[in-house]
Write a protein that holds these residues in place. Structure first.
Motif, PDB file in Angstrom:
ATOM      1  N   LEU A 222       8.740   8.063  -1.097  1.00 25.01           N
ATOM      2  CA  LEU A 222       8.473   6.795  -0.156  1.00 25.01           C
ATOM      3  C   LEU A 222       8.247   7.416   1.303  1.00 25.01           C
ATOM      4  O   LEU A 222       7.693   7.063   2.200  1.00 25.01           O
ATOM      5  CB  LEU A 222       9.233   5.831  -0.165  1.00 25.01           C
ATOM      6  N   ASP A 226       3.349   5.370   4.680  1.00 28.69           N
ATOM      7  CA  ASP A 226       3.660   4.578   5.730  1.00 28.69           C
ATOM      8  C   ASP A 226       4.301   3.092   5.370  1.00 28.69           C
ATOM      9  O   ASP A 226       4.491   2.753   4.234  1.00 28.69           O
ATOM     10  CB  ASP A 226       2.394   4.313   6.647  1.00 28.69           C
ATOM     11  N   ASP A 227       4.477   2.337   6.398  1.00 27.39           N
ATOM     12  CA  ASP A 227       5.246   1.040   6.068  1.00 27.39           C
ATOM     13  C   ASP A 227       4.466   0.134   4.906  1.00 27.39           C
ATOM     14  O   ASP A 227       5.230  -0.494   4.032  1.00 27.39           O
ATOM     15  CB  ASP A 227       5.691   0.251   7.259  1.00 27.39           C
ATOM     16  N   SER A 229       2.329   0.911   2.730  1.00 27.58           N
ATOM     17  CA  SER A 229       2.168   1.688   1.197  1.00 27.58           C
ATOM     18  C   SER A 229       3.845   1.376   0.711  1.00 27.58           C
ATOM     19  O   SER A 229       3.888   1.316  -0.284  1.00 27.58           O
ATOM     20  CB  SER A 229       1.791   3.150   1.406  1.00 27.58           C
ATOM     21  N   ARG A 230       4.813   1.574   1.609  1.00 25.50           N
ATOM     22  CA  ARG A 230       6.074   1.579   0.875  1.00 25.50           C
ATOM     23  C   ARG A 230       6.366   0.130   0.453  1.00 25.50           C
ATOM     24  O   ARG A 230       7.001   0.010  -0.680  1.00 25.50           O
ATOM     25  CB  ARG A 230       7.144   1.891   2.331  1.00 25.50           C
ATOM     26  N   LYS A 231       5.936  -0.913   1.269  1.00 31.84           N
ATOM     27  CA  LYS A 231       6.221  -2.214   1.000  1.00 31.84           C
ATOM     28  C   LYS A 231       5.422  -2.511  -0.399  1.00 31.84           C
ATOM     29  O   LYS A 231       5.962  -3.169  -1.305  1.00 31.84           O
ATOM     30  CB  LYS A 231       5.603  -3.092   2.034  1.00 31.84           C
ATOM     31  N   ALA A 234       7.347  -0.930  -3.280  1.00 35.64           N
ATOM     32  CA  ALA A 234       8.528  -1.594  -3.472  1.00 35.64           C
ATOM     33  C   ALA A 234       8.109  -2.905  -4.517  1.00 35.64           C
ATOM     34  O   ALA A 234       8.876  -3.225  -5.207  1.00 35.64           O
ATOM     35  CB  ALA A 234       9.170  -2.115  -2.346  1.00 35.64           C
ATOM     36  N   GLU A 253      16.481   7.732   2.108  1.00 33.82           N
ATOM     37  CA  GLU A 253      15.472   6.362   2.093  1.00 33.82           C
ATOM     38  C   GLU A 253      16.543   5.168   1.987  1.00 33.82           C
ATOM     39  O   GLU A 253      17.315   5.315   1.323  1.00 33.82           O
ATOM     40  CB  GLU A 253      14.394   6.707   1.047  1.00 33.82           C
ATOM     41  N   MET A 255      16.061   1.071   0.784  1.00 35.16           N
ATOM     42  CA  MET A 255      15.155  -0.126   0.628  1.00 35.16           C
ATOM     43  C   MET A 255      15.215  -1.151   1.444  1.00 35.16           C
ATOM     44  O   MET A 255      14.237  -2.062   1.777  1.00 35.16           O
ATOM     45  CB  MET A 255      15.515  -0.439  -1.027  1.00 35.16           C
ATOM     46  N   ARG A 257      15.318  -1.350   4.593  1.00 32.81           N
ATOM     47  CA  ARG A 257      14.337  -1.075   5.643  1.00 32.81           C
ATOM     48  C   ARG A 257      12.789  -1.021   5.232  1.00 32.81           C
ATOM     49  O   ARG A 257      11.828  -1.284   5.879  1.00 32.81           O
ATOM     50  CB  ARG A 257      14.443   0.396   6.459  1.00 32.81           C
ATOM     51  N   ILE A 258      12.420  -1.577   3.915  1.00 34.26           N
ATOM     52  CA  ILE A 258      11.348  -1.533   3.311  1.00 34.26           C
ATOM     53  C   ILE A 258      11.021  -2.953   2.862  1.00 34.26           C
ATOM     54  O   ILE A 258       9.898  -3.725   2.815  1.00 34.26           O
ATOM     55  CB  ILE A 258      10.959  -0.528   2.227  1.00 34.26           C
ATOM     56  N   SER A 259      12.015  -3.551   1.979  1.00 37.43           N
ATOM     57  CA  SER A 259      11.813  -5.026   1.348  1.00 37.43           C
ATOM     58  C   SER A 259      12.993  -5.659   1.513  1.00 37.43           C
ATOM     59  O   SER A 259      13.934  -5.127   1.253  1.00 37.43           O
ATOM     60  CB  SER A 259      11.076  -4.526   0.145  1.00 37.43           C
TER      61      SER A 259
END
Length: 280
Positions: A222, A226-227, A229-231, A234, A253, A255, A257-259
């Motif tokens: 991840l 970018d944000d 694509s990470r979302k 997830a 990393e 998670m 901060r992502i979802s």
């Protein structure tokens, strides 16, 4: 043949195209890396310039050239027992919780992505065989996936250099490897324990069949997204996990901060992330 030049406009067009196709975003700090590989593929295809190559790349129905470019652009840097503390967490904390909640005798399913050249899934297989007593009572399926078809061929072959195996315990080396002229070969039994598959996480048709996993290892992938694509990744992993399933990320990393779909689980060995069980 005239020297191929990748202009700033060319780089931007390719950058946007590759991002849409793979979720991987190359910034300007990667210009040399990207330009060199683009020129290599332009010359291999005997295209006159970037423009003619890029037109072919976008409209080629088979997608063969895009896959060749993906294989060239992706980075596969790994070794056996990397971030081993997470494997201890799998054996000591995660799996006991999973088997305590399983209401049937369905196999425990573990998904490793990216596969790279196979060191991670084979490390997990060795840890389960050597350190988890439950391996004698439960069937375990290990599926390992990557977008790079060339690296998957290497993973299935299970042939490694001295550098790759430097962290493998001596007893494991004697039991699971044989040393030959070309390097260290994983045993046939261990190779048959892992199924390797090709997947593009950004392609809905690719990910649709990946379901009912109890554990996902997605380490150091991840960071290349970018944000957005990470979302998306997830959410894909969330759909792939059983309720109460776990995902392990790389040490840098988070998670959180992502979802917000997952809850944090702090085990003695590692921090991992869990899909809520029955919405809790």
């Amino acid at each position: 043949m005239a020297k191929i030049i990748i202009s700033d406009d060319d780089f931007q067009k390719f950058q946007e195209f590759f991002y849409r196709k793979t979720g991987i975003q190359f910034d300007h700090s990667k210009r040399y890396f990207v330009d060199k590989r683009l020129v290599e593929r332009i010359e291999a295809n005997k295209s006159e310039n970037f423009r003619s190559y890029f037109t072919m790349l976008r409209f080629q129905a088979s997608g063969i050239e895009l896959q060749a470019l993906v294989n060239l652009m992706t980075i596969n840097e790994t070794y056996f027992f990397r971030e081993e503390y997470q494997f201890h967490c799998l054996v000591n904390s995660i799996l006991p919780e999973i088997v305590a909640r399983k209401r049937d005798q369905s196999p425990i399913r573990i998904w490793v992505i990216p596969s790279s050249s196979g060191e991670e899934p084979y490390s997990i297989a060795m840890c389960l065989l050597e350190r988890w007593a439950g391996i004698h009572s439960w069937d375990v399926e290990i599926i390992s996936s990557d977008i790079d078809t060339k690296i998957l061929v290497q993973a299935r072959a299970g042939l490694y250099s001295e550098r790759s195996v430097k962290h493998v315990p001596k007893a494991y080396m004697q039991k699971y490897f044989r040393h030959g002229q070309q390097g260290y070969q994983i045993s046939d039994d261990l190779r048959s324990a892992v199924e390797f598959t090709r997947i593009n996480l950004m392609e809905p048709s690719d990910v649709r069949g990946y379901r009912n996993f109890d554990v996902i290892f997605c380490r150091n992938l991840l960071i290349y997204f970018d944000d957005l694509s990470r979302k998306q990744a997830a959410e894909t992993f969330y759909d792939a996990l059983n309720p109460g399933g776990f995902i392990c990320l790389g040490h840098s990393e988070s998670m959180s901060r992502i979802s917000s779909l997952y809850k944090i689980r702090k085990f003695p060995e590692a921090i991992v992330y869990q899909k809520p069980w029955d919405g809790k």
